[in-house]
Motif scaffolding. Structure first.
Motif, PDB file in Angstrom:
ATOM      1  N   TYR A  27       0.850  -1.192   0.000  1.00  0.00           N
ATOM      2  CA  TYR A  27       0.000   0.000   0.000  1.00  0.00           C
ATOM      3  C   TYR A  27       0.883   1.237   0.000  1.00  0.00           C
ATOM      4  N   PRO A  29       1.581   5.147   1.317  1.00  0.00           N
ATOM      5  CA  PRO A  29       1.250   5.894   2.534  1.00  0.00           C
ATOM      6  C   PRO A  29       0.189   6.958   2.253  1.00  0.00           C
ATOM      7  N   GLU A  30      -0.580   7.297   3.309  1.00  0.00           N
ATOM      8  CA  GLU A  30      -1.674   8.252   3.170  1.00  0.00           C
ATOM      9  C   GLU A  30      -1.192   9.693   3.082  1.00  0.00           C
ATOM     10  N   VAL A  31      -0.160  10.003   3.838  1.00  0.00           N
ATOM     11  CA  VAL A  31       0.343  11.381   3.793  1.00  0.00           C
ATOM     12  C   VAL A  31       1.738  11.355   3.186  1.00  0.00           C
ATOM     13  N   ASP A  32       2.080  12.444   2.525  1.00  0.00           N
ATOM     14  CA  ASP A  32       3.397  12.499   1.903  1.00  0.00           C
ATOM     15  C   ASP A  32       4.461  12.456   2.972  1.00  0.00           C
ATOM     16  N   ASP A  33       5.276  11.460   2.863  1.00  0.00           N
ATOM     17  CA  ASP A  33       6.319  11.267   3.853  1.00  0.00           C
ATOM     18  C   ASP A  33       7.571  10.886   3.062  1.00  0.00           C
ATOM     19  N   VAL A  47      -8.212  -1.072   2.158  1.00  0.00           N
ATOM     20  CA  VAL A  47      -8.904  -0.545   3.326  1.00  0.00           C
ATOM     21  C   VAL A  47      -8.453  -1.260   4.580  1.00  0.00           C
ATOM     22  N   LEU A  48      -8.337  -2.553   4.401  1.00  0.00           N
ATOM     23  CA  LEU A  48      -8.156  -3.431   5.531  1.00  0.00           C
ATOM     24  C   LEU A  48      -6.688  -3.743   5.699  1.00  0.00           C
ATOM     25  N   ARG A  49      -6.004  -2.914   6.457  1.00  0.00           N
ATOM     26  CA  ARG A  49      -4.573  -3.187   6.584  1.00  0.00           C
ATOM     27  C   ARG A  49      -4.315  -3.997   7.827  1.00  0.00           C
ATOM     28  N   ARG A  53       2.564  -5.143   9.959  1.00  0.00           N
ATOM     29  CA  ARG A  53       2.882  -4.272   8.837  1.00  0.00           C
ATOM     30  C   ARG A  53       4.307  -3.782   8.958  1.00  0.00           C
ATOM     31  N   GLU A  55       6.769  -0.564   6.965  1.00  0.00           N
ATOM     32  CA  GLU A  55       6.791   0.475   5.941  1.00  0.00           C
ATOM     33  C   GLU A  55       8.232   0.669   5.503  1.00  0.00           C
ATOM     34  N   LEU A  89       4.670   3.662  15.300  1.00  0.00           N
ATOM     35  CA  LEU A  89       3.636   2.638  15.513  1.00  0.00           C
ATOM     36  C   LEU A  89       3.783   1.504  14.500  1.00  0.00           C
ATOM     37  N   VAL A  90       4.293   1.824  13.317  1.00  0.00           N
ATOM     38  CA  VAL A  90       4.576   0.799  12.312  1.00  0.00           C
ATOM     39  C   VAL A  90       6.073   0.895  11.999  1.00  0.00           C
TER      40      VAL A  90
ATOM     41  N   ARG B  34       0.054   4.012  23.558  1.00  0.00           N
ATOM     42  CA  ARG B  34       0.321   4.703  22.298  1.00  0.00           C
ATOM     43  C   ARG B  34      -0.748   4.544  21.236  1.00  0.00           C
ATOM     44  N   ASP B  59       5.107   8.529  13.135  1.00  0.00           N
ATOM     45  CA  ASP B  59       4.139   8.235  12.079  1.00  0.00           C
ATOM     46  C   ASP B  59       2.702   8.509  12.520  1.00  0.00           C
ATOM     47  N   ARG B  63      -0.803   7.559  10.543  1.00  0.00           N
ATOM     48  CA  ARG B  63      -1.795   6.645  11.131  1.00  0.00           C
ATOM     49  C   ARG B  63      -3.172   7.312  11.174  1.00  0.00           C
TER      50      ARG B  63
END
Lengths: 165, 377
Positions: A27, A29-33, A47-49, A53, A55, A89-90, B34, B59, B63
């Motif tokens: 997938y 990423p949702e925001v430009d990183d 949708v269902l991640r 995971r 990255e 978190l990931v 968290r 992140d 998230r």
């Protein structure tokens, strides 16, 4: 398409090939990183991640950077800083695909097989020390850390147990 | 569509959690302090969300963005609507919808707009005052609690469609506990204001209809306990008559994170405005008004021989008209009244204004002073 774009696309194709054999989903990423190009999820759809995971930052190089101990890759400082972040978190990894200089040699094919050249290695930079460098930081991707479907499986299992990639 | 950083920054994890809960998601696992994992079933499919609870991870924004895009797909509706509803999760909502020819362009002229927002404020303030304690009239000096409440209330960004003003009144979420539900008096003040608003709107509507058909003020008087006041009637009259609307529909709805408020929908048409305005006038004329500030000229002094107190009549403004107001002054204040009368200087005084027959009386007068010279200019 310029050579850099071709490398980027080839790197993606390599990653897709490995992930699909391993049965994982990719997938965006949702925001430009700057430091995350792709995410790999164990199961599920866009949708269902599903956990686990990981990255990753995907690079592709044709430079002569393979040494005895691993691939020596000059990583931009900004990427380095974002990849050595510990509070995530990931988890994140760096993935480098190494290709021949000539695009014509990147792939060969017969009725029997499709060969992608050369290989991709991964490394986690989590928790590395800050650097005094101002341009790039040379990071080593160990030779043993080839991104194969089996290696990706084992990495996901570790992440699932709450361990480092 | 990728959410912009600004709208993501505005999201608060606890608000999101309340929203998820109200939409049938449940927290399946907690990843320390968290983040938490949320699950929901949609059709035959199980959906999963990773909700960040603490903004420190590198992140965090990614998230949050994932949460929003998952909701977008799961609910199959635009992100803007979802973000709006998330913001409304922990707030009671009061929606004012204005109908009429002037609103057909979905916009409003500045004059009408000013009246709308002014009267929305007055209406909320009247409900907040009534939540402190119902009264027929709230004087200019409002309870601190009611004024403080106003600072917590927010206006939602305008929605497309007919002209709608949405007010959000944040309220703490319900925390499950053992035993019976809390009695209404133990509800948080914010909630009591909104439930008072709901009952007083219904009360004012009922009273307006009964009063108009019976040509009597009594129905309004009967609704004071439900929160109806001169202030509420004036604000409502202003909303329908001075906004240029034909009808103003008001909907009061509970915060999904705090159930217990029944949704109310009350519609006021422009023809009830004169009734409401008249009711407000009668309330003001007949009610005792605490903390009334009287200013005017002393026009009559009466003190019996040997008496300590004296009766003073001041010509001052009451409800925009010049009225004679009588007050009984103690021995120490009486000379001030004499001085004011001799020098023809205005006086200032506070007390409870009440109507006795055709006359106005200011009971328990306090701070009887000559109005300062500089204020004359």
């Amino acid at each position: 398409m310029d050579i850099n774009q071709r490398k980027e696309k080839f790197g993606e194709a390599y990653l897709r090939a490995v992930a699909s054999v391993a049965g994982f989903t990719l997938y965006r990423p949702e925001v430009d990183d700057d430091s995350v190009d792709w995410g790999i999820a164990a199961r599920g759809t866009e949708v269902l991640r599903r956990r686990p995971r990981v990255e990753l930052q995907l690079k592709c190089t044709s430079a002569d950077v393979l040494r005895e101990d691993g691939l020596h890759f000059a990583l931009g400082l900004r990427n380095y800083e974002q990849l050595r972040e510990t509070n995530l978190l990931v988890p994140r990894i760096l993935l480098v695909v190494r290709v021949p200089v000539e695009p014509g040699e990147w792939l060969s094919q017969s009725e029997r097989e499709l060969t992608l050249r050369h290989c991709a290695w991964w490394v986690s930079l989590r928790g590395l020390e800050p650097t005094p460098n101002t341009g790039t930081v040379t990071v080593v991707l160990p030779r043993l850390q080839v991104l194969s479907p089996g290696a990706l499986h084992r990495m996901m299992e570790r992440i699932n147990r709450g361990e480092a990639p | 569509m990728k959410p912009d950083t600004e709208s993501l920054m505005a999201l608060r994890p606890l608000e999101l959690a309340a929203y998820l809960r109200s939409r049938g998601w449940h927290e399946a696992e907690r990843l320390g302090e968290r983040a938490s994992i949320w699950l929901a079933r949609r059709g035959g499919e199980e959906l999963e969300l990773l909700l960040p609870l603490d903004p420190t991870p590198g992140d965090y924004m990614s998230r949050l963005a994932e949460v929003v895009s998952t909701l977008e797909a799961a609910e199959a509706r635009p992100r803007s609507e979802i973000l709006d509803d998330i913001a409304a999760t922990t707030a009671d909502t009061v929606r004012f919808r204005f109908l009429g020819p002037t609103f057909e362009q979905h916009s409003v002229n500045v004059e009408h707009g000013v009246h709308i927002y002014e009267n929305v404020r007055e209406l909320l303030l009247a409900a907040a005052c009534a939540a402190v304690g119902p009264r027929p009239v709230f004087s200019t000096r409002k309870p601190t609690r009611a004024l403080e409440y106003l600072t917590t209330v927010q206006l939602a960004p305008p929605a497309r469609g007919s002209y709608v003003v949405t007010v959000r009144s944040p309220v703490p979420p319900t925390l499950a506990h053992q035993g019976a539900p809390l009695p209404e008096a133990d509800e948080p003040f914010e909630r009591r204001v909104i439930s008072t608003l709901a009952t007083s709107l219904a009360g004012a509507h009922r009273a307006a209809i009964r009063a108009a058909s019976g040509a009597t003020f009594q129905p309004f008087h009967d609704e004071v306990a439900s929160g109806v006041s001169a202030n509420l009637c004036e604000a409502l009259a202003g909303l329908v008559a001075r906004s240029g609307a034909r009808t103003c529909e008001i909907t009061v709805a509970e915060a999904p994170s705090r159930p217990g408020l029944e949704e109310r929908h009350v519609s006021f048409s422009a023809d009830v405005a004169p009734v409401l305005r008249e009711a407000a006038r009668v309330f003001r004329a007949s009610a005792l008004r605490e903390d009334f500030e009287l200013e005017g000229l002393v026009i009559r002094l009466e003190r019996g021989e040997g008496a300590t107190t004296g009766i003073v009549t001041v010509a001052g403004v009451v409800d925009s008209s010049l009225r004679k107001v009588r007050l009984e002054l103690e021995a120490n204040d009486y000379p001030t009244a004499i001085e004011a009368h001799l020098k023809a200087r205005p006086v200032r005084c506070e007390g409870e204004l009440v109507r006795e027959g055709r006359a106005h009386v200011l009971r328990h007068p306090r701070r009887f002073v000559l109005k300062s010279e500089e204020r004359e200019e």
